[in-house]
Design a protein around this motif. Structure first.
Motif, PDB file in Angstrom:
ATOM      1  N   LEU A   1       0.796  -1.229   0.000  1.00  0.00           N
ATOM      2  CA  LEU A   1       0.000   0.000   0.000  1.00  0.00           C
ATOM      3  C   LEU A   1       0.832   1.285   0.000  1.00  0.00           C
ATOM      4  O   LEU A   1       0.494   2.227  -0.728  1.00  0.00           O
TER       5      LEU A   1
ATOM      6  N   LEU B   1       0.277   4.130  -2.800  1.00  0.00           N
ATOM      7  CA  LEU B   1      -0.116   5.491  -2.441  1.00  0.00           C
ATOM      8  C   LEU B   1       0.871   6.512  -3.000  1.00  0.00           C
ATOM      9  O   LEU B   1       0.474   7.626  -3.376  1.00  0.00           O
TER      10      LEU B   1
ATOM     11  N   ALA C   1      -0.162   6.909  -6.416  1.00  0.00           N
ATOM     12  CA  ALA C   1      -1.391   7.701  -6.457  1.00  0.00           C
ATOM     13  C   ALA C   1      -1.093   9.193  -6.331  1.00  0.00           C
ATOM     14  O   ALA C   1      -1.773  10.020  -6.947  1.00  0.00           O
ATOM     15  N   LYS C   2      -0.086   9.537  -5.533  1.00  0.00           N
ATOM     16  CA  LYS C   2       0.302  10.946  -5.407  1.00  0.00           C
ATOM     17  C   LYS C   2       0.769  11.504  -6.752  1.00  0.00           C
ATOM     18  O   LYS C   2       0.453  12.651  -7.099  1.00  0.00           O
TER      19      LYS C   2
ATOM     20  N   VAL D   1      -7.939   1.977  -5.196  1.00  0.00           N
ATOM     21  CA  VAL D   1      -7.358   3.319  -5.022  1.00  0.00           C
ATOM     22  C   VAL D   1      -7.942   4.283  -6.059  1.00  0.00           C
ATOM     23  O   VAL D   1      -8.299   5.429  -5.740  1.00  0.00           O
TER      24      VAL D   1
END
Length: 231
Positions: A12, A16, A19-20, A209
């Motif tokens: 994760l 993440l 995702a940023k 996500v």
């Protein structure tokens, strides 16, 4: 190999981080795309034949080509074109022109989203009854004030749903920048899967996500639409 959902928390943090990057590209790309789209939409709605024609060429060119082709052109073809021009005219700066993957990704979102947003803006502006504009002009208001205070606010309310749809599409389109090696969410998921072959777990996590990001964006836009709704 058995499915093991307990491995997802391990991956994760990396997801993440990807995702940023996705949000960074989306945020700055849509800011630029919205500005470009509004300007182009105004050109389409109120420009003369030349201005309208130039805007139409841009819109049709972008809407008629896949976003993958656009980013590949910016990243691979554009530096070659600049190099040829630089060598032909002795401009050393053009000969050394390069574009990094992140810049290419943001520019692609700006250019791509701008074309679609332009048509949203044009359609919303032209949907407002002409009588309102004529009334404002008859009162002695300059055209820019008629647009800013009469036509613009009414048109904006009608733009919100299609703008929201385009924003969500642009966010998901960032996944296509895997082709130029941008370390966004999809690319990160692919790299993780390549190291452990946990395809079910990884792609499920990647999908979740994306759902969270698009869900938050959708709720925000619905809230704006509700507050702007004419009672």
């Amino acid at each position: 190999m058995n499915i093991d959902w307990s491995v997802i928390p391990t991956f994760l943090p990396a997801l993440l981080a990807g995702a940023k990057v996705t949000l960074f590209i989306t945020f700055f790309g849509l800011i630029g795309g919205t500005i470009l789209g509004v300007l182009t939409g105004l050109m389409r709605a109120y420009g003369n034949k030349l201005v309208n024609g130039l805007a139409l060429v841009y819109v049709e060119l972008i809407r008629g080509t896949p976003i993958v082709v656009q980013v590949m052109f910016l990243y691979f073809a554009l530096p070659i074109i600049f190099k040829i021009i630089g060598q032909s005219y002795g401009i050393e700066a053009l000969s050394k022109f390069r574009i990094n993957p992140m810049t290419a990704a943001v520019l692609t979102i700006i250019i791509n989203a701008g074309a679609y947003i332009a048509e949203v803006v044009r359609g919303a502006l032209q949907s407002i009854p002409k009588g309102l504009s004529e009334a404002g002009l008859a009162m002695g208001l300059p055209r820019w004030k008629v647009l800013a205070y009469i036509v613009g606010p009414l048109a904006f309310r009608r733009m919100i749903p299609p703008l929201g749809n385009q924003y969500i599409v642009s966010l998901k389109d960032t996944s296509l920048f895997i082709v130029i090696g941008v370390a966004e969410l999809t690319r990160t998921g692919q790299e993780i899967m390549a190291s452990n072959f946990r395809a079910v777990e990884i792609w499920t996590a990647v999908g979740l996500v994306y759902l969270v990001m698009t869900g938050i964006l959708s709720m925000t836009l619905r809230l704006i639409e509700k507050r702007m709704r004419i009672l």
